[in-house]
Scaffold this motif. Structure first.
Motif, short mmCIF file in Angstrom:
data_model
loop_
_atom_site.label_atom_id
_atom_site.label_comp_id
_atom_site.label_asym_id
_atom_site.label_seq_id
_atom_site.Cartn_x
_atom_site.Cartn_y
_atom_site.Cartn_z
N ILE A 102 -5.90 -2.32 -1.48
CA ILE A 102 -6.37 -1.20 -0.66
C ILE A 102 -5.32 -0.10 -0.59
O ILE A 102 -5.62 1.09 -0.78
CB ILE A 102 -6.74 -1.68 0.76
CG1 ILE A 102 -7.98 -2.59 0.69
CG2 ILE A 102 -7.00 -0.50 1.68
CD1 ILE A 102 -8.34 -3.23 2.02
N VAL A 103 -4.08 -0.48 -0.33
CA VAL A 103 -3.03 0.54 -0.16
C VAL A 103 -2.41 0.96 -1.49
O VAL A 103 -1.76 2.01 -1.57
CB VAL A 103 -1.92 0.03 0.78
CG1 VAL A 103 -2.48 -0.30 2.14
CG2 VAL A 103 -1.20 -1.17 0.18
N ARG A 107 -3.21 7.62 -3.43
CA ARG A 107 -2.11 8.08 -2.57
C ARG A 107 -2.11 7.30 -1.26
O ARG A 107 -3.15 7.08 -0.65
CB ARG A 107 -2.27 9.58 -2.30
CG ARG A 107 -1.18 10.19 -1.45
CD ARG A 107 -1.36 11.69 -1.37
NE ARG A 107 -0.42 12.29 -0.44
CZ ARG A 107 -0.64 12.44 0.85
NH1 ARG A 107 -1.80 12.04 1.38
NH2 ARG A 107 0.27 13.00 1.64
N LEU A 108 -0.90 6.89 -0.83
CA LEU A 108 -0.78 6.13 0.41
C LEU A 108 -1.05 7.05 1.60
O LEU A 108 -0.35 8.04 1.81
CB LEU A 108 0.62 5.53 0.53
CG LEU A 108 0.88 4.69 1.79
CD1 LEU A 108 -0.04 3.49 1.83
CD2 LEU A 108 2.34 4.24 1.84
N ALA A 109 -2.09 6.73 2.35
CA ALA A 109 -2.47 7.52 3.52
C ALA A 109 -2.69 6.58 4.70
O ALA A 109 -2.87 5.37 4.53
CB ALA A 109 -3.73 8.34 3.23
N ALA A 110 -2.68 7.16 5.90
CA ALA A 110 -2.81 6.36 7.11
C ALA A 110 -4.10 5.54 7.15
O ALA A 110 -4.07 4.35 7.52
CB ALA A 110 -2.71 7.26 8.34
N PRO A 111 -5.27 6.10 6.80
CA PRO A 111 -6.49 5.28 6.84
C PRO A 111 -6.41 4.07 5.91
O PRO A 111 -6.85 2.97 6.28
CB PRO A 111 -7.58 6.26 6.40
CG PRO A 111 -7.05 7.60 6.76
CD PRO A 111 -5.58 7.52 6.52
N ARG A 112 -5.87 4.27 4.71
CA ARG A 112 -5.72 3.14 3.79
C ARG A 112 -4.77 2.09 4.37
O ARG A 112 -5.03 0.88 4.29
CB ARG A 112 -5.17 3.62 2.45
CG ARG A 112 -6.17 4.36 1.57
CD ARG A 112 -5.49 4.79 0.28
NE ARG A 112 -6.40 5.48 -0.60
CZ ARG A 112 -7.17 4.88 -1.50
NH1 ARG A 112 -7.13 3.57 -1.60
NH2 ARG A 112 -7.97 5.58 -2.27
N LEU A 113 -3.66 2.54 4.92
CA LEU A 113 -2.67 1.62 5.46
C LEU A 113 -3.24 0.83 6.64
O LEU A 113 -3.04 -0.39 6.74
CB LEU A 113 -1.43 2.39 5.89
CG LEU A 113 -0.25 1.57 6.39
CD1 LEU A 113 0.25 0.62 5.31
CD2 LEU A 113 0.89 2.49 6.84
N ILE A 114 -3.96 1.50 7.52
CA ILE A 114 -4.54 0.81 8.68
C ILE A 114 -5.60 -0.19 8.24
O ILE A 114 -5.65 -1.33 8.73
CB ILE A 114 -5.13 1.84 9.66
CG1 ILE A 114 -4.01 2.69 10.27
CG2 ILE A 114 -5.92 1.15 10.76
CD1 ILE A 114 -4.50 3.85 11.11
N ALA A 115 -6.45 0.22 7.29
CA ALA A 115 -7.49 -0.69 6.81
C ALA A 115 -6.88 -1.90 6.11
O ALA A 115 -7.28 -3.05 6.34
CB ALA A 115 -8.43 0.05 5.86
N GLY A 116 -5.88 -1.65 5.25
CA GLY A 116 -5.23 -2.76 4.57
C GLY A 116 -4.51 -3.68 5.52
O GLY A 116 -4.56 -4.91 5.39
N GLY A 117 -3.82 -3.10 6.52
CA GLY A 117 -3.11 -3.92 7.49
C GLY A 117 -4.05 -4.75 8.35
O GLY A 117 -3.77 -5.92 8.64
#
Length: 295
Positions: A102-103, A107-117
């Protein structure tokens, strides 16, 4: 209610579990760094798989198993359901792998990071409680809802931070420091979840099912050892960023070498060409005057 002891063998099991989580985190961060520099989809998938095994299999699941070696309940023996234990391993590796996918795409973005986390943290919590459900003992397990919720929150936060570190940390001291922090987070989630557990022993003891810890210890230790050795070998065998930069520099210098030689020929010592004519039949020996005379 059965008396629970999380440290049956003293400090040995928590120390080893922390060491495993740090080792797996460090290897996982290095493998995740190779995802960012991969030049093809196949390479990204390969390094993503290795990072998922390092983080999910070693830093999380192997740490969980090592900590469970020190878990004991007074008045009953503990066995484990092998298929359910194996399923907990698969859950951990798959959760980390999907989180990295997912991340790691785009490009690393906040929505991707939150979803992956969120996905990875929920998977880690599922791994933990699946592993707990694999226990077989003469009693029933109970959980404190508040502490279970707290352990899930810790897992999600720790997974989010771990994915961010995997995509940003590159080398050296930063990787070592990040691995130490991740080890604390993984162990904190585990022991928070374990503190939520209570065991109510049965009055009548039935036949025990499952496999003793001693029966699982050897294959799991071998799997962890071979997994770590394989990860280290893969990292050492693959060219690093510095290796690729060095190879590109050497290749560029080799490409420039013929042009440099043609543009700037080496100076000829006085008389060297003249002396070379002596090897030709009938050639006259040049005198100093003829050599020094300007043409």
């Amino acid at each position: 209610m059965g008396e629970i002891n999380h440290f049956e063998y003293g400090w040995i099991t928590p120390a080893l579990s922390y060491a495993l989580s740090v080792l797996g985190s460090a290897l996982g961060l290095v493998c995740a760094g190779r995802i960012r520099t991969a030049t093809s989809a196949g390479q990204r998938a390969w390094w993503g798989l290795l990072a998922a095994w390092a983080l999910g299999g070693t830093a999380i699941w192997a740490m969980h198993f090592m900590a469970m070696l020190g878990f004991a309940v007074g008045g009953t023996r503990i066995r484990y359901d092998v298929p359910l234990t194996a399923a907990s391993t698969a859950i951990a590796v798959a959760a980390v792998g999907i989180g990295l996918a997912i991340v790691g795409t785009g490009r690393l973005a906040a929505p991707r990071l939150i979803a992956g986390g969120f996905f990875t943290g929920a998977g880690v919590a599922a791994m933990h409680y699946t592993g707990m459900a694999a226990m077989r003992l003469d009693g029933s397990l109970g959980y404190d809802p508040l502490r279970v919720t707290l352990s899930v929150v810790i897992a999600i936060v720790a997974a989010t931070v771990a994915l961010w570190l995997a995509m940003t940390v590159r080398r050296g001291i930063a990787i070592a420091a990040s691995a130490l922090v991740m080890g604390i987070a993984v162990n904190g989630m585990h022991f928070t979840g374990m503190s939520a557990l209570s065991v109510h022993l049965h009055e009548s003891r039935g036949p025990a099912s499952g496999t003793e810890v001693s029966g699982l210890l050897v294959p799991i230790v071998l799997a962890v050892v071979f997994g770590v050795v394989g990860l280290v070998y893969a990292l050492l065998a693959a060219p690093s960023d510095d290796d690729r930069a060095g190879a590109a520099y050497v290749s560029a210098r080799l490409d420039e070498a013929p042009q440099t030689v043609a543009a700037e020929p080496a100076p000829d010592p006085v008389g060297l060409r003249a002396r070379s004519t002596l090897a030709q039949p009938g050639a006259q020996f040049p005198s100093r005057r003829s050599i020094d005379r300007p043409s």
